[in-house]
Structures are given as C-alpha cells and as structure tokens.
Motif scaffolding. Structure first.
Motif, PDB file in Angstrom:
ATOM      1  N   ASP A 124      -3.367 -10.336   6.634  1.00 25.13           N
ATOM      2  CA  ASP A 124      -3.156 -10.690   5.222  1.00 25.13           C
ATOM      3  C   ASP A 124      -3.934 -11.901   4.727  1.00 25.13           C
TER       4      ASP A 124
ATOM      5  N   LYS B 220      -1.256 -12.156  -6.081  1.00 29.57           N
ATOM      6  CA  LYS B 220      -0.297 -11.056  -5.900  1.00 29.57           C
ATOM      7  C   LYS B 220       1.027 -11.325  -6.603  1.00 29.57           C
TER       8      LYS B 220
ATOM      9  N   ALA C  18       0.658  -9.630  -9.802  1.00 35.47           N
ATOM     10  CA  ALA C  18       0.670  -8.171  -9.635  1.00 35.47           C
ATOM     11  C   ALA C  18       2.091  -7.661  -9.392  1.00 35.47           C
ATOM     12  N   LEU C  19       2.940  -8.479  -8.755  1.00 36.43           N
ATOM     13  CA  LEU C  19       4.289  -8.029  -8.403  1.00 36.43           C
ATOM     14  C   LEU C  19       5.308  -8.310  -9.500  1.00 36.43           C
TER      15      LEU C  19
ATOM     16  N   PHE D 175      10.523  17.934  15.774  1.00 34.66           N
ATOM     17  CA  PHE D 175       9.803  17.458  16.955  1.00 34.66           C
ATOM     18  C   PHE D 175      10.504  16.320  17.690  1.00 34.66           C
TER      19      PHE D 175
ATOM     20  N   ARG E 213       5.278   1.237  10.612  1.00 36.79           N
ATOM     21  CA  ARG E 213       3.937   0.784  10.990  1.00 36.79           C
ATOM     22  C   ARG E 213       2.878   1.696  10.377  1.00 36.79           C
ATOM     23  N   ALA E 214       3.163   3.023  10.350  1.00 36.27           N
ATOM     24  CA  ALA E 214       2.188   3.963   9.798  1.00 36.27           C
ATOM     25  C   ALA E 214       1.907   3.616   8.343  1.00 36.27           C
TER      26      ALA E 214
ATOM     27  N   LEU F  90      -0.141   0.462   8.052  1.00 38.34           N
ATOM     28  CA  LEU F  90      -1.543   0.594   8.447  1.00 38.34           C
ATOM     29  C   LEU F  90      -2.337   1.441   7.475  1.00 38.34           C
ATOM     30  N   TRP F  91      -1.729   2.504   6.982  1.00 45.33           N
ATOM     31  CA  TRP F  91      -2.543   3.471   6.250  1.00 45.33           C
ATOM     32  C   TRP F  91      -2.329   3.487   4.742  1.00 45.33           C
TER      33      TRP F  91
ATOM     34  N   GLY G 113      -2.763  -1.683   0.908  1.00 49.57           N
ATOM     35  CA  GLY G 113      -2.031  -2.838   0.394  1.00 49.57           C
ATOM     36  C   GLY G 113      -0.596  -2.954   0.877  1.00 49.57           C
TER      37      GLY G 113
ATOM     38  N   THR H  35       0.700  -3.925   3.592  1.00 47.43           N
ATOM     39  CA  THR H  35       1.093  -4.969   4.537  1.00 47.43           C
ATOM     40  C   THR H  35       2.064  -5.935   3.871  1.00 47.43           C
ATOM     41  N   SER H  36       2.030  -6.030   2.549  1.00 48.20           N
ATOM     42  CA  SER H  36       3.087  -6.770   1.853  1.00 48.20           C
ATOM     43  C   SER H  36       3.606  -5.867   0.729  1.00 48.20           C
ATOM     44  N   ASN H  37       4.411  -6.418  -0.177  1.00 46.07           N
ATOM     45  CA  ASN H  37       4.989  -5.578  -1.233  1.00 46.07           C
ATOM     46  C   ASN H  37       3.897  -4.932  -2.100  1.00 46.07           C
ATOM     47  N   VAL H  38       4.179  -3.711  -2.544  1.00 50.21           N
ATOM     48  CA  VAL H  38       3.244  -3.002  -3.410  1.00 50.21           C
ATOM     49  C   VAL H  38       3.933  -2.839  -4.757  1.00 50.21           C
ATOM     50  N   SER H  39       3.218  -3.094  -5.845  1.00 50.21           N
ATOM     51  CA  SER H  39       3.906  -3.009  -7.133  1.00 50.21           C
ATOM     52  C   SER H  39       4.071  -1.547  -7.557  1.00 50.21           C
TER      53      SER H  39
ATOM     54  N   LEU I 146      17.072  -2.441   5.536  1.00 49.11           N
ATOM     55  CA  LEU I 146      18.344  -2.955   5.036  1.00 49.11           C
ATOM     56  C   LEU I 146      19.081  -1.877   4.240  1.00 49.11           C
TER      57      LEU I 146
END
Lengths: 399, 307
Positions: free
Chosen positions: A54, A276, A279-280, B88, B114-115, B118-119, B122, B124-128, B231
């Motif tokens: 990050d 960010k 953006a958030l 599966f 994790r998937a 990784l994929w 953005g 890795t942290s919060n996405v809006s 949570l």
C-alpha cells in the motif's frame, strides 16, 4: 476417506502457498550506483521503508531522496577518504518484516546510519535492533510520541527524527479550530495508540483555549456503520468533529455524518491526510493536519524537487522525500566528525550517535537539529482542507 | 424520545443486515449441521460482485435502474462461489468428523479474502461503493428523526426477502423438500428427494440473501472492503444462535434483536464502559446469557436429534 482428504487438502495447501508467495518483493539488495572512488573506504547509509504494498509510493520516494543525498555527498567529496553508499531494504510497513530488515542492515559492517522507518509501529520494533548495534536511526516520518518519550525518559539514544510528533499535531489542530471561531467540538477516536493519543492531546488544548468538547466517543476499526454514534453526538450540536484515527474509517464517517443530518466538517491528523480519504467519502471543507510544510511551498523545497527531478528517479519524492533527504544529510553531517579518524565504518558507529546531538544545519524542511530526546527542534505543521476534491494547504505555521 | 426512535431505526437497519446473513447460516445448519464460517465471505463476494457489475455492465451509471442489475450481478457471484464451495470443499467432507468441515470453512474464508485483496483492483484497503439515485442521498426528516434512504431500502429488502422466503419454504416443492431433508435426510432420500440438490439449493438461497445484504451495506456505508465479511459473519452467526440455530424466523428475529442491543447500548450506557466501541460487548453478553439460560435460543432450535 483419506484419499478424499488429500484430494481436498492438496489444492488448498498449494493455493495457500501460491497466495502467500505473491506480492513479496525479492529481498532488496538494491544499492545505489555511486561509483567507488579507487582506494577510498566505504560507509553505508541504510534505508528501510515499505517498498512494496500500500505505502510503497511513499517508501520509494524516501529511498530515492536518500540516494540523492548520498550521490551529492560523493560528488562533493564531503567526507575525504570515504565513499558513501545507500542500501535499501524493504520493511513492507510491517513490524516483523521491519525487524528482519533492521537485523540485515545491522549485520552489514559498513552500515553507519539508517534512514527509516515510515510507520511508527515498525520503528517501535526496529529501534532495539539498531540500538544494540549502536547504529544511528533517523526517521523521516514517525509521529508516534512514545518513540522518543516514555514518561519523560528517552528509550533509545540511537533514535532521531526529522518530523514533529502527534503531541504537537493535536494541539495545533485545536488552535486552528479556535482561530476559525469554532468553540464546540465532538471527538471520536478509534482507540488505537495513534488515534487515542492524538484525540487526548487535542481535547486538552481545546479546553485550555476555552472550547467545549460536547461528546467524546470511540469506535473500533472493524466497524463500518456509524449511524448510532452519530445519533449520539448530534444533540450536543457540535460545530465540528475531531477524529483520531485513519482514513479508511474517517472517509465513510464524514459521508455518514452528512447523511445522518450533521453536516459539520471533520478534522483529523496526518492519518486522514490521504487522497483516498476523499475517495471514500470525505467532504469539501474537511480538515487535516500534517507535519511540515508542503515541499513545493518553500524555495528550498522547490530547489530540492528540481534536483530530485534532475537525478532522473522514476517515482515522485512524495510527502516524506524532503524529510528523508534531510535525515540522510543529518547522518552525513555527523559522519564528517565521526569518520574523520575512524579505521573502519563499524568503529565509527558509536561516535556517529554522539555526533548526531550536535548536528545543526539548514535543510530542505528548515533548520535540522535535535533536542535531548532526539526530536527535531523544527515544529512546522500545516492544516490542509478538502477543496475541489483534493487536499489543499490552508495554513502553515510553527507551533 | 426522538433519540430513542432514532436509535431504534439505526438498530433495525443494522439488525436487518445481520438477519439477512443469519438466514444463510441457519438454513445450511438446519440441513447439514454444518456451521459455514465462510458465509461472511459469501456476503463480501456479493458486495464486490455488485460493485464489479456496476463498473463493468452499468458503466458507472447512477440511475435507479442499475440497482436490480447490480443485485443480480452480486447474487450471481455469491451463488457461484457458494455452490463451488459446497461442491468442492464441503461435499467431499460430508461424512468426515465435524471438525474437518469447520476448519475447511475457515480456510476457505481466508482464501476468499486474500483472493479479493490480490485480484480486485484497489481492494488492499477500502473500496468506495457507488451512490445510486433514489436509495442514497439526502435523508428524510420526520419531526427531528432523520431517516436515511438506505435505512428504508434495507428494511424493504428484509421485508420482501422474508416474505419471499416464507412463500418459498411453505409453497414450493424445493422448499418443502428442504424442510423434509432437515427433518430426516435418510427418509427424505427414500422418498425420492435428491439430497445433494437440496443442500446445494440451501447454499444458493443463503448466498442470494447474503448478496442482498452486501448491496445494502455497500449503499449504506458507501464503501466495501475485503475484510467486511468477518465481523458481519460473526454477528450473523450470533444472531442465528440467539434466535435458535436452524430456525429461520429465529434468525430474522435474532438479527433484529442484536442490532437493537448495539444501538441502545451506544446511546444509553454511560461512562467508561459505555459508548459505541463497547456495543459489541453488550451484544455478546446477551448471547452468553441466552446460551446459559435458554440454550435453544429465543425461538427454539429446529434441529432433529440424529443418532
């Protein structure tokens, strides 16, 4: 039964291994190309910061700035008879990785000083490693108070920093709000060391200046919805909300505050000073304090950025580049004294730590000198305001 | 009084989401006696699926018409993930000791998180998360009570889903077969019910409700994250136990009760142990009290004891 277990187990294990292998940068032995000067002896300045993940953009800015300082010192032959080298080791922004990186640098007998780390939590675990090896550590970015001051005592003599601390940041924000005519403020913090400390320092100064704290609330960083806490602080009719914590919670909090019918500005520390945040959900007129002046706002800063650009680095200097440049130069300044009569770089380590206390020069970010705790004497901070979808500097001042 | 009504609304909104997710836990538990701890991740995948649908299919339009498309997109993603998970990871372990599928569930949960990290760009942290016209935006005010549009949307989603669920369970062949399998899988099989298909249907049904909750939470909080399932999953599991695990009405009621406890604890417990950060503690204290004094939950567990 066993065969089915294997059928399921093997892909899961393989998958997990594949996942954990991704994204870790191969051990960073990327030393800078600062041409060796014939028979001269080599002293290394280490850099440890996140170069992956990050925060890698900030980390690479730090690495490049240190390399720039080393290149300039070599070109000017600042230390006769010695060639300086910069060696970067990734800490990934994680304490456990940082400890390994620090151990690696401490094991290199040519290392005389280190610039890093970026995160206060990482420095907490690298401090003892460098202290044991008697290597001077100068952080360009740590704001955690406890790194230099635990109940009035300095924990490690080897640790210094070129940026100011949270103990200054909270009160600075309080003074700014009072100066804007805001007398009633509610506070929320995330209960972590950084957030709670910042909020406590803010509240103390705000009350001293004659303001009223209408409510002090806490959240946890696992929460995503703040409607009940917003309803709780609303009856106090605060004119602003001070938030102690980081942008992943603060951005949504600001947006939910407006949705909950409380359209007041949110103010926070450098933890929310990030694009960010907007953006958030961060709204126009939200405020944040951050250490130092914007690099491009001063003549010295502009000249540093021009030199940085001329050196041809592919990454931006970032928010802490100038501080890293000053940190590296502080080490070089100390080396002028300590390397003069030293036979090997390792012999000079203890003398370098001693020499740091007397370092004093005018750097990119202002005067670079340290007090008896290892903190910078230069207490410049800036208030930033969200304007037109970006953080814009509103006021730079010395506390 | 205003504050009480305000917190009542806040609590019901939060509780509705717990309820939607809790149904997934309870239905699967009722049929296969498996606590699917990866169900929180199904909820998270639903939220990210709807976000991806919005970005790719709806090309970032914010008209109300995109909402059904987002919901369908999110539901498809979470149903696919839930079915793959069932086929599966859980089906091969159906006759294994209880602990094996439980640990598998935790493994799947971590792998899915994790998937996404990784994929998904953005993540890795919060996405809006987008604001959709009509269901987000300026809130309504009645007296001095603020009613957010997302609150209304979330409550509507819960009411409609609960009604649909009731009709599905009591009126359709698949729904009735589900009840039969949960009561006695062996006899159900002898009566010609395809048990595998019914179990898959239970996973799919839970996934659809979880995806709806994912969309509602995304709209409400204006952001989603790869760890949001943890949570939420834990709370929903608590809600399911609170209501009586295996009991669908119980899961809905349990979710609402849990949400209300949290909101009221924030408002009315003063001092050092009060405030928002402690609200989870009170929610779990209530859970412990229920387990001690009424272990079958508020509505009674609908689990047939199998030898």
């Amino acid at each position: 039964m066993r065969s089915t277990l294997i059928k399921v187990g093997v892909p899961v294990v393989v998958g997990a291994l594949a996942l954990s292998a991704c994204g870790s940068r191969s051990g960073g032995g990327s030393s800078s190309g600062s041409g060796g000067g014939g028979s001269s002896k080599v002293a290394t300045i280490g850099v440890t910061a996140p170069f992956s993940g990050d925060l890698s953009a900030v980390g690479l800015g730090i690495e490049n700035s240190v390399k720039l300082a080393v290149q300039q010192a070599n070109a000017k032959k600042t230390i006769p008879g010695w060639t300086l080298k910069a060696e970067a080791v990734d800490d990934q922004g994680k304490p456990e990785v940082g400890t390994n990186a620090a151990t690696k640098l401490a094991g290199d007998s040519t290392v005389v000083g280190v610039v890093g780390n970026l995160n206060s939590s990482v420095s907490t675990s690298t401090q003892p490693v460098f202290a044991k090896a008697n290597i001077v550590q100068v952080s360009p970015a740590n704001t955690g108070v406890a790194l230099t001051n635990v109940n009035g005592k300095r924990p490690y003599d080897t640790y210094f920093r070129t940026c100011t601390t949270d103990a200054i940041q909270g009160p600075f924000a309080a003074k700014y709000l009072i100066s804007q005519g805001i007398k009633k403020v509610a506070t929320i913090n995330d209960q972590k060391t950084y957030g709670a400390g910042l909020t406590a320092a803010f509240e103390k100064e705000f009350k001293k200046e004659g303001g009223t704290i209408t409510a002090s609330q806490t959240i946890t960083d696992a929460q995503t919805n703040y409607s009940s806490v917003i309803s709780q602080i609303k009856p106090g009719a605060p004119q602003a909300l001070y938030y102690g914590g980081e942008y992943p919670q603060a951005g949504p909090l600001s947006k939910q505050l407006a949705q909950g019918g409380l359209s007041i500005p949110v103010m926070g520390g450098d933890g929310i000073y990030d694009p960010k945040y907007i953006a958030l959900g961060g709204r126009a007129n939200d405020l944040a304090t951050s250490v130092g002046a914007p690099t491009d706002s001063t003549a010295a800063g502009k000249s540093f950025l021009a030199q940085y650009k001329a050196a041809g680095f592919s990454n931006e200097a970032g928010g802490y580049g100038a501080y890293a440049f000053d940190a590296a130069n502080a080490i070089i300044e100390a080396l002028k004294t300590s390397l003069k009569d030293a036979k090997t770089a390792q012999d000079a380590r203890a003398a370098t730590v001693k020499a740091m206390a007397n370092v004093s020069f005018t750097g990119v970010t202002g005067k670079v000198a340290f007090d008896s705790f290892g903190d910078t004497t230069n207490k410049v901070l800036t208030v930033y305001k969200v304007t037109g979808g970006a953080w814009v500097a509103a006021k730079t001042d010395t506390f | 009084m205003t504050l009480f009504i305000q917190q009542l609304l806040n609590g019901l909104t939060v509780g509705s989401l717990y309820a939607l997710i809790a149904v997934g836990y309870t239905v699967v538990y009722g049929i296969v006696q498996l606590i699917n701890f990866a169900h929180g991740e199904v909820f998270m995948i639903g939220a990210f699926g709807s976000l991806a649908t919005w970005q790719v299919v709806c090309r970032s339009n914010t008209g109300l018409w995109v909402l059904p498309i987002m919901i369908v997109g999110g539901a498809v993603c979470s149903v696919v993930v839930a079915l793959l998970m069932e086929r599966f990871a859980y089906r091969p372990l159906r006759n294994a000791p209880r602990l094996a599928p439980l640990i598998t569930a935790i493994g799947i949960s971590i792998a899915l998180q994790r998937a996404i990290q990784l994929w998904y760009p953005g993540a890795t942290s919060n996405v809006s998360y987008p604001s959709i016209d009509g269901v987000t935006g300026s809130s309504l005010t009645i007296g001095s009570v603020v009613i957010q549009r997302t609150t209304l949307f979330t409550l509507c989603v819960l009411i409609v889903s609960a009604a649909a669920l009731y009709i599905f369970i009591s009126r359709t062949r698949t729904g009735k077969a589900m009840v039969a399998v949960s009561q006695d899988p062996d006899t159900a099989r002898l009566m010609g019910i395809n048990v595998d298909r019914i179990i898959a249907a239970a996973f799919a049904m839970g996934a659809i409700l979880a995806a709806l909750a994912g969309v509602a939470q995304g709209l409400r909080d204006s952001n989603v994250s790869s760890t949001m399932g943890f949570l939420a999953g834990l709370k929903a599991f608590t809600a399911a136990v609170l209501g009586g695990i295996g009991n669908i009405q119980g899961a809905v009621a349990g979710g609402l009760v849990l949400g209300l406890i949290e909101a009221m604890a924030t408002q009315y417990i003063p001092g050092q142990f009060g405030g928002n950060a402690w609200s989870d503690v009170y929610a779990f204290i209530v859970l412990i009290l229920v387990l001690v004094f009424r272990p079958q939950g508020l509505f009674g567990a609908r689990v047939v004891d199998r030898a």
